[in-house]
Write a protein that holds these residues in place. Structure first.
Motif, PDB file in Angstrom:
ATOM      1  N   ILE A 143       9.943  11.449   6.066  1.00  0.00           N
ATOM      2  CA  ILE A 143       8.887  10.746   5.114  1.00  0.00           C
ATOM      3  C   ILE A 143      10.259  10.061   4.530  1.00  0.00           C
ATOM      4  O   ILE A 143      11.023  11.059   3.689  1.00  0.00           O
ATOM      5  CB  ILE A 143       7.951  11.654   4.250  1.00  0.00           C
ATOM      6  N   LEU A 147       8.642   4.721   6.179  1.00  0.00           N
ATOM      7  CA  LEU A 147       7.568   5.990   6.149  1.00  0.00           C
ATOM      8  C   LEU A 147       7.137   6.369   4.921  1.00  0.00           C
ATOM      9  O   LEU A 147       7.825   7.038   4.441  1.00  0.00           O
ATOM     10  CB  LEU A 147       8.413   6.440   7.368  1.00  0.00           C
ATOM     11  N   ASN A 163       4.621   8.210   4.695  1.00  0.00           N
ATOM     12  CA  ASN A 163       2.964   9.479   4.099  1.00  0.00           C
ATOM     13  C   ASN A 163       3.197  10.219   6.184  1.00  0.00           C
ATOM     14  O   ASN A 163       3.146   9.256   6.941  1.00  0.00           O
ATOM     15  CB  ASN A 163       1.498   9.948   4.196  1.00  0.00           C
ATOM     16  N   CYS A 164       1.977  10.943   6.314  1.00  0.00           N
ATOM     17  CA  CYS A 164       1.929  11.161   7.779  1.00  0.00           C
ATOM     18  C   CYS A 164       0.968  11.974   7.587  1.00  0.00           C
ATOM     19  O   CYS A 164       0.537  13.203   7.012  1.00  0.00           O
ATOM     20  CB  CYS A 164       3.015  12.083   8.343  1.00  0.00           C
ATOM     21  N   PHE A 192       2.051   8.217  11.063  1.00  0.00           N
ATOM     22  CA  PHE A 192       2.954   7.939   9.761  1.00  0.00           C
ATOM     23  C   PHE A 192       2.089   6.562   9.538  1.00  0.00           C
ATOM     24  O   PHE A 192       2.148   5.744  10.872  1.00  0.00           O
ATOM     25  CB  PHE A 192       4.158   7.170  10.545  1.00  0.00           C
ATOM     26  N   CYS A 222       3.230   3.734   6.670  1.00  0.00           N
ATOM     27  CA  CYS A 222       4.396   3.299   6.562  1.00  0.00           C
ATOM     28  C   CYS A 222       4.459   1.519   6.196  1.00  0.00           C
ATOM     29  O   CYS A 222       2.776   1.382   6.523  1.00  0.00           O
ATOM     30  CB  CYS A 222       5.098   2.725   8.375  1.00  0.00           C
ATOM     31  N   GLN A 277      11.042  13.790   2.459  1.00  0.00           N
ATOM     32  CA  GLN A 277       9.940  14.731   2.941  1.00  0.00           C
ATOM     33  C   GLN A 277      10.355  16.498   2.916  1.00  0.00           C
ATOM     34  O   GLN A 277       9.191  16.534   3.087  1.00  0.00           O
ATOM     35  CB  GLN A 277      11.379  14.343   4.283  1.00  0.00           C
TER      36      GLN A 277
END
Length: 607
Positions: free
Chosen positions: A490, A503, A505-506, A424, A426, A579
């Protein structure tokens, strides 16, 4: 008979033949407890005009002369019209009771002493006399404290108006507290129109308690036995105080069922039978045997004896002068607790004879209580908190076992999630502007729930990049449990060692990992998100879709920004998490956060 016109010379006056009493006139008498004059010309309590007339007559010019040139003397002038103070208040004394506080130095038993005094104020001359009653063996010179005289104050001398109950009076630097007075003093003040307050008690002091203990006299406890012995020796009968109770209550026993909750390690509910003998008010407790309990059985928990409510522990019980209060049949009711030598016994039942005896003699109906007889109660030892050394699983093994074993990992979880890493992007939540610009990569390993954090830095930023937190397991400070993979979404905030990471994005791999597990990550499921949006239009789905299109500007065409779509559904009270917004954008994104409205319409319609 004498004439006022003739001079008082021999031969000019003569004797009254009708006069038979030649006694002198009594001038003084006692009336209502006061010394007054006996005269018919003036009486106290008359109107003010009478008093003024008497004062004018007494102040009349004495130079007036009779017709013969002699001064005229008023009749009965030798008797005073108004009694003077020394006559009116003769032998009238106001008596007050008080005390003063005396400091005691270099004495560990007391630091002050209360000295009681009697204050007498004489009304005839306004003098005061203070005496202290003598106390036997006090060691203090007592008696006359202040001789009778006028005691000065700031302006003049002490008057009777300066005294009163519950009042402080200063005499020669000592402050006397007046607490009470006698009945004559209260009557005098009431006659003067002054109401005295009620009495108060002397303050407690250590000296009085000490003297009471020194002068305390009590017959020894064996004095009655000596008297009984002498009476029997001289031929008298031996007294038997409990004979009547023995004859009327012999062989009458009240039987109760009691239990004790033992909170020791191998304790539990222990059941006993309590027998109360009415003949001599004694109690015995028998233990009820239970099979296969592993405990040694004892026939008697308490031998037959009188049981005190609050036992007095003393090395010499026979020499104790304190009286003990023992349990009787009124204390042994169903539902009551009996405290016997540090054990609280609960009475829950009794036999039929006991119930009938209470009903016939006391009118009390005894009702049994339902008791659930469970298994033995094992008290568990509390687990201490982790001290920070090593892992918590390794440390708890030393608590549970004397010879601890290595913690066993969850091999099924390792095999299923090996090689999986959720990454992630962050940001650090901080009040410092420089910290908010820092970027981090958080790596979560589902195989063992461990977390590792790296920091990405730009050149010439002055911040050392690289590893920020070592890989290990972290606890959620709010739930006090280790972080799980379902908490990494997210928009969520992760707190690691007092650092809060948002958080943002991933990566693509993490998105696919969550989409492949819709039961664990419902916010990453595409179908679940569509159903959530359409759940707000249950009554008419077609009308709901038309409302979404109406909230979108027609001038934008078919390809619209993703933000416009979110604003359109938000007007219809549809709120998505970060998310869910990111997962929905992955399906509809045409580049640069642009989506096709026809594709979105068909997807929502077919969901």
């Amino acid at each position: 008979m004498e004439s006022t016109q003739l001079p008082k010379l021999p031969g000019y006056n003569f004797r009254d033949p009708t006069k038979v009493n030649y006694h002198r006139h009594q001038m003084f008498t006692v009336k209502d407890g006061h010394m007054t004059e006996s005269t018919k010309f003036y009486q106290e309590g008359s109107g003010p005009e009478v008093v003024e007339e008497l004062m004018r007559s007494s102040m009349r010019n004495l130079d007036d002369r009779s017709s013969q040139g002699r001064p005229v003397t008023p009749k009965n002038y030798a008797i005073p019209r108004i009694p003077p103070v020394w006559l009116k208040y003769d032998r009238h004394v106001l008596r007050f009771y008080g005390y003063f506080q005396e400091a005691v130095n270099e004495n560990p038993n007391e630091n002050f002493r209360i000295r009681k005094c009697v204050i007498m104020h004489h009304l005839d001359d306004e003098t005061t006399y203070v005496t202290e009653p003598r106390v036997e063996n006090s060691g203090i010179p007592q008696g006359v404290f202040i001789k009778k005289h006028k005691i000065p104050k700031q302006e003049g001398f002490l008057q009777w108006q300066d005294f009163g109950v519950r009042r402080n009076i200063e005499m020669y630097g000592r402050v006397f507290r007046i607490i009470d007075c006698d009945e004559f003093t209260r009557t005098f003040f009431a006659d003067q129109g002054v109401t005295l307050e009620g009495p108060e008690s002397y303050p407690n002091e250590t000296f009085d308690k000490t003297r009471l203990m020194v002068n305390f006299k009590q017959n020894p406890p064996d004095m009655m036995e000596i008297k009984e012995y002498n009476e029997v020796k001289l031929g008298g009968g031996h007294p038997n105080k409990n004979l009547k109770s023995f004859i009327s209550n012999d062989r009458k026993v009240l039987s109760y069922n009691v239990l004790w909750e033992d909170t020791s390690y191998d304790g539990g509910l222990k059941f006993y039978k309590l027998n109360y003998y009415l003949a001599d008010d004694t109690v015995e407790i028998q233990e009820l045997r239970q099979v296969n309990t592993g405990n040694e059985t004892f026939p008697m928990m308490l031998r037959r004896m009188k049981v005190p409510k609050e036992p007095i522990l003393t090395p010499c019980p026979a020499l104790s002068l304190r009286q003990e209060d023992y349990y009787n049949y009124m204390d042994l009711l169903i539902g009551n607790s009996v405290h016997i030598y540090a054990k609280d016994l609960q009475i829950y039942d009794c036999d039929d004879f006991t119930k009938n005896w209470y009903r016939e003699n006391l009118g009390i109906e005894q009702k049994s209580l339902q008791v659930q007889k469970g298994g033995n109660f094992l008290l568990s030892n509390p687990i201490p908190p982790h001290n920070g050394y090593g892992t918590e699983e390794d440390s708890i093994g030393n608590v549970l076992k004397l010879m601890p074993n290595a913690p066993k990992p969850d091999m099924y979880k390792i095999f299923d999630n090996d090689q999986h890493v959720l990454r992630f992007e962050c940001k650090l939540i901080s009040s410092t502007y420089e910290d908010e610009m820092r970027k981090f990569i958080l790596c979560y390993y589902p195989s063992d729930d461990s977390i590792k954090v790296f920091e990405i830095v730009e050149r010439n930023s002055g911040i050392v990049g690289g590893k920020f937190l070592e890989r290990r397991k972290f606890k959620n400070p709010y739930t006090q449990k280790y972080y799980e993979h379902t908490e990494f979404l997210i928009g969520n905030t992760i707190c690691l060692q007092n650092h809060r990471f948002l958080l943002a994005n991933c990566d693509e791999y993490t998105f696919k990992y969550m989409e492949d597990r819709p039961s664990e990550f419902p916010q990453a499921s595409y179908s679940a998100i569509l159903r959530k949006i359409m759940s707000f239009g249950r009554t008419n789905k077609q009308q709901f879709l038309v409302s979404i299109l109406k909230n979108i500007d027609d001038s934008l065409g078919k390809n619209i920004p993703y933000k416009v779509f979110l604003e359109a559904i938000e007007k219809l009270s549809v709120k998505l998490t970060y998310q869910e917004e990111a997962s929905l954008l992955r399906k509809w994104n045409k580049g640069q956060f642009i989506i096709n409205i026809e594709e979105a319409y068909n997807a929502l319609k077919n969901s």
